[in-house]
Structures are given as C-alpha cells and as structure tokens.
Design an enzyme around this catalytic site. Structure first.
Site, PDB file in Angstrom:
ATOM      1  N   LYS A  38      53.108 -34.409  -8.611  1.00 36.55           N
ATOM      2  CA  LYS A  38      52.292 -34.504  -9.817  1.00 36.55           C
ATOM      3  C   LYS A  38      51.618 -35.879  -9.863  1.00 36.55           C
ATOM      4  O   LYS A  38      52.165 -36.837  -9.333  1.00 36.55           O
ATOM      5  CB  LYS A  38      53.163 -34.310 -11.056  1.00 36.55           C
TER       6      LYS A  38
ATOM      7  N   HIS B   8      53.848 -19.138  -3.315  1.00 36.58           N
ATOM      8  CA  HIS B   8      53.694 -19.368  -4.749  1.00 36.58           C
ATOM      9  C   HIS B   8      53.137 -18.108  -5.385  1.00 36.58           C
ATOM     10  O   HIS B   8      52.335 -17.402  -4.770  1.00 36.58           O
ATOM     11  CB  HIS B   8      52.766 -20.553  -5.025  1.00 36.58           C
TER      12      HIS B   8
END
Length: 477
Positions: free
Chosen positions: A175, A294
């Site tokens: 992140k 994902h």
C-alpha cells in the site's frame, strides 16, 4: 419444398408455444454419475408456478427456446436436454425455491470453464419469467473435472518449493495500492520480506500504469526478493500481477517473471476471464511458476443472496481453470464472509472429497479425484489481534495476508512484518501445545508481546479496531 416433403416434415411437429414443464420438468429422472448438477435459487414472477420456472431454467440453459422449432426433430432432445428433477421451497423466504437441474456431459466442451458457464449462467439470467435467479452450487463429475489441468502445482508442491511446513504462510499487499514509483514499491517489498513475511503482493489493480510500468516493477521486486532471501536464509516471493489487456501481453509478462527467476505470478481471474486464466495456468505448470489468483469483481456476482452466483461456484471454477492461491475472505476482517459458509468453500478449494453439507451451504458431494488443491488466502482488514482466530479458522494450508496490518505499524514496514511473524509463531506454538486459540487467543498474543516490542506496538495501535457488520449473504436458516 415440395408438397410431399412438407407433409412428411409435418409429422410429429406442432408449431406454437408450450409450457417448459411439459418437456423439461422431470421429477422421475434419476441423475447419472456423469451429469453436471446445478442448484439454482429461483424467484419466479407472480403467477409463474415453481415447476414452470425450474423447467424454464433447465430449458434456456440447455436445448430449449421460447417456441417449438422444426429442428428439434433432427436431434435427440432426451439425450441433450437439461432436466429440472427436483424443486424445494427455501425455508424462511417467500416465493423462493431451490431448483435442481441435471445437464448431460455432452453439452460441454472438455477443459473449458468458459463454455460451461456460457451455458449454465448465460442468457437464462435475464429471462423475464424469473424475478431473480442465483446459482448456488454445482456438482462437477470426475469424468468432466479430469479434462482440466487444474492448479499449476497445488499445496504440497508449493510447500516443497518454499521449504515451509507446519504453519500458515504470511503475506502483505503493498500500500498505497496505486501511485508509488517502482523503486519505492520494491523497497517496501524488501522491508516486509526481510521483516519475516513469506510473500508480498501486487494489489489487483496494479498492472502497468504511467506511474509504474510493469517491467520496472518486476525488476525492483525481484531485487527485493533476492536481497531478503540472502539476509534471512528463507525463500521469499512477490505476487507479480501479470494481468493485462490481452492474453499475449499477459503471457509476455509471465515469461519475463520466469526469466527473472521469481517463484510466483498473479492474475485477476474474473476481470481477466477464464480463458486467459486457464492459458496462464498452463504456462505456469510448464514453467515452474506458482499462480496467485485475485477475485476482483466477485462481489458484483456473488454478494446478493437472491441473484447472481455464489462464490462456492466461482471457487470450483477456479480450481478447474487453475490457480495455486485464491482470496477467500477472512470471516473476521473487513470483507464479507460468514464463518460456516466460508469454511465450506475453503474445503472445496483444498480437499479431495467433500460431502454434501447444507449446514455449510454445500448442496452436492464433490469428488475432485486427483486434482491438486488451492490454498485459500485470508486478506482484508486483518491485524495481529486476529491472528489466533485466523490460525484456528484456516489452519496451516492458508495464506494470511496483512496489508495495512503490516505497513500501518507505527515503527515501519519491517517491524510490522516482524510483529505478524511473532504473532503467528506464538499462535502455532500454542496450538501445537494443545491450547485453545479461540478461548485463549488474546492471552497468547499478550504473552508474546513481552519479548517482542514490535508486536507490543502493533497490539497497542490496533487494539480497538473491529469490523462488526452483519454479512449480507448468509446461510438459510
């Protein structure tokens, strides 16, 4: 057409529209071991009987159309048609039914999830006679599943490649997910891996944007892997997202990852598509790459209880299409996921044989025969206080992925990784000693804090963080 030919062709054919249930509702049908079985949650429009609604689903997802056609006489509908063989009301819901449909195996192309879904969840979901329709589960017979390669490697091969046994694996999504330069991104990967994590990860929407092109990211992440491996003596990895706008570009990125010598790549299998995913899975099997999956976009499909497709179906489809990891919710974090339901599809991912268990939402017994298993990934809003619950819920064959729960540590990325590793090792040791993680989890974490200042700081910063919302998609009572 001559008059004689027209007369002959008219024999046995009556033009017009007839009820679907006359042909496609067959409660006397005994299912075959080779049939693909589907459980649909059907909400008929007012005035449409449940038998007609179930038959319409069977018809429109197999051989039927809205009217009788001449060419029905040129094939054997009894051989190829789908059959609604059982209907039951949904307990606690008005005007909702579970319709069970059996499909002959010859309706589907071998080794193609794309073809299977095009039939079973195709145009029928827009059918006007139905107010809503949801595919709850599929039974994939071994005669069909054996036409798929499945996961590139599977759980045991991954363990052997990584030389890591007896505990869950630890990961971290870097992140902020968008905006970092490739060099700063690689630095964050290195710090997390050096601190004690097994994997770091591209977020699902990190592909090849102007701020960070894919080739630069791959190179800096590979450097992070090799540097952290040299310093820790452990095998490390980073999920390099190979998802791209074309299959050719996707494979090109996977080829470059292989040339760099990294152990794993990644794909967004729903936005990328099943055809692309299966192609990448075959490449990974042939070239020794693990494949992380994902599930971006899944909630568009699976979150509403009365329409769409349950994630357990998407999980089965992924096991067939191919992937070594897939995100599967956390139960305790920020993302949707009821415990029993989540554990149901986790077992469908990992185990060879899963019994029917309606208490966990499993409508059919599923036998995967020799198809390798998929490791479930718990990710989304989790931190060190969740570690006992995650270890107890998911067990050893899982990846526990802490993004903000690593990078949000007040002392930095490496201390955040160390805190998670210490918490995990403490929970695994306590479990192996026979302690009850569900009851003693907080005490176990507090004890570990005494000799890990990194863990103590993490516990202090996240001690009040909870995500207490009722899940939207829950098991029927």
């Amino acid at each position: 057409m001559s008059p004689q030919t027209e007369t002959k062709a008219s024999v046995g054919f009556k033009a017009g529209v007839k009820d679907y249930k006359l042909t496609y509702y067959t409660p006397e049908y005994e299912t075959k071991d080779t049939d693909i079985l589907a459980a649909f949650r059907v909400t008929p429009q007012p005035g449409v009987p449940p038998e007609e609604a179930g038959a319409a689903v069977a018809a429109e997802s197999s051989t039927g159309t809205w009217t009788t056609v001449w060419t029905d006489g040129l094939t054997s509908l009894d051989r190829y048609k789908g059959r609604c063989y059982h209907i039951e009301p949904v307990v606690g819901e008005d005007n909702q039914y579970i319709a069970y449909v059996a499909y002959p195996l010859d309706l589907f192309e071998e080794g193609s999830v794309t073809n299977m879904f095009t039939s079973i969840v195709g145009n029928v979901f827009g059918f006007k006679a139905l107010r809503a329709l949801r595919l709850e589960d599929l039974r994939i017979p071994p005669t069909y599943s054996k036409t798929f390669q499945g996961p590139p490697h599977g759980i045991q091969v991954e363990r052997d490649k990584l030389n890591k046994y007896g505990r869950p694996l630890l990961g971290c999504t870097i992140k902020p997910k968008l905006g970092l330069s490739a060099k700063n991104y690689g630095r964050a990967c290195y710090e997390c891996l050096r601190g004690g994590l097994d994997f770091t990860k591209d977020d699902e929407n990190v592909n090849s944007q102007p701020f960070m092109r894919w080739r630069d990211r791959f190179v800096f992440c590979a450097e992070a892997i090799y540097k952290s491996q040299a310093e820790t003596g452990e095998i490390k990895g980073h999920y390099l997202n190979a998802t791209a706008g074309t299959c050719e570009e996707m494979i090109k990125r996977a080829v470059f990852a292989r040339e760099l010598g990294v152990p794993i790549v990644m794909h967004d299998y729903l936005t990328g598509g099943f055809t692309a995913n299966t192609s990448l899975a075959h490449y990974c099997r042939d070239n020794g790459l693990l494949l992380h999956i994902h599930r971006a976009m899944h909630a568009v499909i699976d979150r509403q209880k009365n329409h769409g497709m349950h994630f357990r179906v998407l999980a089965k489809a992924l096991r067939m299409s191919g992937g070594d990891h897939i995100h599967a919710g956390t139960v305790v974090g920020k993302l949707e996921g009821e415990r029993e339901m989540t554990l149901g599809f986790v077992d469908l991912l990992r185990d060879d044989f899963i019994e029917k268990d309606r208490a966990r939402g499993i409508f059919f017994t599923q036998d995967w025969v020799s198809m390798p298993g998929v490791i479930p990934v718990a990710s989304g809003g989790i931190h060190v206080w969740h570690m006992p619950a995650l270890t107890e819920i998911f067990g050893d064959d899982s990846v526990l992925q802490f993004g903000g729960g690593t990078l949000g540590h007040p002392w930095g990325n490496a201390p955040g990784a160390a805190a998670n590793r210490v918490a995990l090792e403490a929970c695994v040791q306590a479990r192996n000693e026979g302690r009850d993680l569900a009851r003693e989890g907080n005490e176990i974490i507090r004890s570990a804090c005494k000799w890990s200042p990194e863990l103590a700081a993490a516990c202090e910063i996240w001690k009040a963080i909870k995500f207490e919302f009722e899940p939207v998609d829950k098991l029927d009572s």
